[in-house]
Every structure is written in C-alpha cells, then in structure tokens.
Scaffold this active site. Structure first.
Site, PDB file in Angstrom:
ATOM      1  N   CYS A   1     117.319 150.904  67.557  1.00 23.88           N
ATOM      2  CA  CYS A   1     117.896 151.519  68.756  1.00 23.88           C
ATOM      3  C   CYS A   1     116.809 151.954  69.741  1.00 23.88           C
ATOM      4  CB  CYS A   1     118.768 152.708  68.375  1.00 23.88           C
ATOM      5  SG  CYS A   1     117.951 153.928  67.350  1.00 23.88           S
TER       6      CYS A   1
ATOM      7  N   HIS B   1     119.260 157.974  66.588  1.00 25.21           N
ATOM      8  CA  HIS B   1     119.809 157.035  67.573  1.00 25.21           C
ATOM      9  C   HIS B   1     119.324 157.387  68.977  1.00 25.21           C
ATOM     10  CE1 HIS B   1     122.396 154.054  69.334  1.00 25.21           C
ATOM     11  NE2 HIS B   1     122.992 154.967  70.092  1.00 25.21           N
TER      12      HIS B   1
ATOM     13  N   ASN C   1     124.320 152.331  76.299  1.00 23.74           N
ATOM     14  CA  ASN C   1     124.237 152.554  74.858  1.00 23.74           C
ATOM     15  C   ASN C   1     124.347 151.216  74.129  1.00 23.74           C
ATOM     16  OD1 ASN C   1     124.477 153.433  72.195  1.00 23.74           O
ATOM     17  ND2 ASN C   1     125.732 155.198  72.755  1.00 23.74           N
TER      18      ASN C   1
END
Length: 340
Positions: free
Chosen positions: A14, A119, A134
């Site tokens: 991520c 994250h 995202n």
C-alpha cells in the site's frame, strides 16, 4: 476519470500504491522502497554504534528486525518521507499545532497522505476537484469541496494519521485534462473484493432460499396429506351418518307398512273381530318403541301374509271357514243375551 492514474492493492504494497497514486505514475517499485529502507536501517545502526559496539543496546538493536520494512511489503513513514524528498516534497502532520495555527482551509492544499496501522492511501486534488485514490477501491472516488473537511475529520475519528503534502507535485495528464473540465461520478467505486463477497453472499442466500423452498414444499406436501386424511375421515363419518339415516327411514317405512297392514285387516274383519283388533291396537300402543329385531319380524310377517293372499283360492277356504265360525259364535252370543 480514465486519465487518473490509480494503482489497485497488491499484497501489502500500500505504501508503493500511495506514492505512485500521489505522483500519478509508476515512480516507485518495491525494490526502490526496499533500498531506501535498508539505507535507513544502516543509518540507525551507525548511530547506535556511536554508543559502543560492545554495548548491550547495540547488540539488542542488531537482533531486532527492521522497523522500516517487513517481508509483507510494509514500509514506514520514514521510507515514504525519504522517497518524497527525492521530488522535493515534504510531509506535515495535519493535526499538529504548527499546522493548525496556520488556519488553512483543506481545499486550498494539494494532497494528503493518510495512514492507519499498516495501510496508506492518498487524497489528491486534480484540476479543481478532489479524489480519493485509495488502492483498496476499484477506482478513484470523487470528493466534493464541502465533503473534504468532513471526510478528513471522519478519518481522524477513526484513528488515521493525516499528513499534508507541501511542495510542487510533478505534472501529469489528469491534471491537464481536469484543469479544463470537471467530471461527474454517477456511481461510487466499491471496495476491492466487495463484489465477490456480495456474489458469494448472494449464492449463499440463494442456496438457503432453495433449501427453504424445499422445506416449504415438504410442509405443503405434509399439509396436503393431512387434508386428504381429514377429508377421508369426514367422508367416512358422512357415510356412517347416511347409513344411520337410511336405517331410520327404513324403520319408519316398515312401521308405516305395519300400521297400514293392520288398518287393512281391521277394515276386512266384522265387528267381532274389530273388538279383538282394538284390544291388540291398545297393546301395541303401550309399546311405543320397538326394537329393530321386532320390526324385522313384523316386516317378515307382513310379507308372509302377502304371499298367503297371493296363493290359489283352495288355500283361502280354511280361512273363510274360520271367519264363518267367528260369525256363528258372535250370533250365539247375541242369542244368549236376551235370555239372560
């Protein structure tokens, strides 16, 4: 929307997706970020060695795993900060006193990086509009100016750390296109895997409904069988009632037949026999209710009499003599009465 660069989640990379979505291109790879993490680990080791390589703290530091990366693909905030310095970009904590004292409206910024646990994801302004980039989403999500502040406040309440990006971001195609036109989004993107989860949930629901359908059919079959049994029992009861009604009607008819036969006999005999018949009628009146066996016997006697009447005249002569004797007797009785 197609001009916006958006990397989707792969493994635990991520941090890589966050940086590339921010810079709008494939600028960093896991190898690049790993080399930055190793460089940071070496710098930390050298600082710890200044206190003495024979010290307990230094030996403990060497035994501990790296705090800047792990085997899953996670990278620390120090790695992301060093990667952005290559492009002359700086990170500022959004809720720090330093930044809050500036009283800057969030819509006047260029981008934000958000982190919760392991994250990372980017919120960036392209043209005159804000987008949530995202990597867990199936695509970019449009955010209105009025919703941006609320969205950031919501993330803070959920425990996210928010960093403001300061500096000049590299030019990109999406910035140029969205600078001259605005986009509208009719459907918000879903989380990756949500469609599959809904599909599996739909299959499970369909399976459960099918099983419930089979259960309902079984219950319907059972109810039908019970209904059939109830109808059969009711028919049996009706048949029994009909038989009883038929029997009562037969008894009534037989009684009527017996009464009619008695009336016909009384009409044929003479006054002497009428007295006898009246006496018998009185005895019969005393027995108001007769059993089925007695009725059967009476019907049988009635049928026997009918057969006797149907015989030839030869068989009827003894009956006429007997009636004649009755008449003689009655005549003698009448003669005796004056003499007395």
């Amino acid at each position: 929307m197609d001009s916006i660069f958006h990397e989707k989640q792969e493994g635990s990379l991520c941090a890589q997706h966050c940086l590339n979505n921010l810079l709008q291109g494939e600028y960093f790879t896991p190898v690049d970020l790993s080399s930055i993490a190793h460089q940071l680990d070496e710098e930390e080791r050298m600082r710890m060695a200044e206190g003495g390589m024979a010290s307990e703290e230094y030996r403990t530091f060497l035994q501990q795993p790296s705090g800047n990366m792990d085997d899953s693909g996670f990278f620390s905030i120090q790695v992301i900060s060093n990667a952005l310095r290559v492009w002359g970009l700086e990170l500022i904590l959004f809720n720090s006193r330093e930044y809050q004292s500036l009283m800057i409206n969030p819509i006047n910024e260029k981008a934000f990086i958000c982190n919760y646990k392991e994250h990372w994801f980017t919120i960036r302004k392209l043209g005159q509009q804000w987008f949530n980039l995202n990597s867990l989403l199936t695509g970019p999500e449009l955010i209105s100016d009025t919703y941006l502040a609320l969205f950031l406040a919501q993330l803070q309440q959920e425990g996210y750390s928010i960093f403001v990006i300061r500096g000049n971001l590299p030019e990109c195609e999406a910035e140029q296109i969205l600078g001259i036109m605005r986009v509208q989004q009719s459907h918000r993107p879903r989380l990756i895997g949500e469609d599959e989860a809904q599909t599996s949930a739909g299959r499970a629901a369909a399976l459960s409904q099918t099983e419930m359908g089979f259960g309902v059919e079984d219950e319907v079959v059972d109810e039908d069988e019970e209904l059939k049994r109830a109808l059969a029992l009711s028919r049996q009861e009706i048949d029994v009632e009909d038989e009883e009604a038929d029997l009562r009607r037969a008894i009534q008819l037989s009684m009527q037949g017996a009464v009619m036969s008695n009336k016909s006999e009384v009409a044929d005999v003479k006054p002497g026999s009428q007295a006898v018949g009246s006496a018998e009628g009185q005895r019969e009146g005393q027995n108001e209710t007769l059993s089925a066996e007695e009725l059967r016997k009476k019907r049988q006697a009635y049928f026997d009499r009918q057969q006797q009447q149907a015989q030839p005249n030869i068989s009827q002569q003894p009956d006429t003599k007997s009636t004649g004797s009755v008449n003689l007797d009655s005549g003698e009785d009448q003669q005796q009465k004056p003499s007395q």
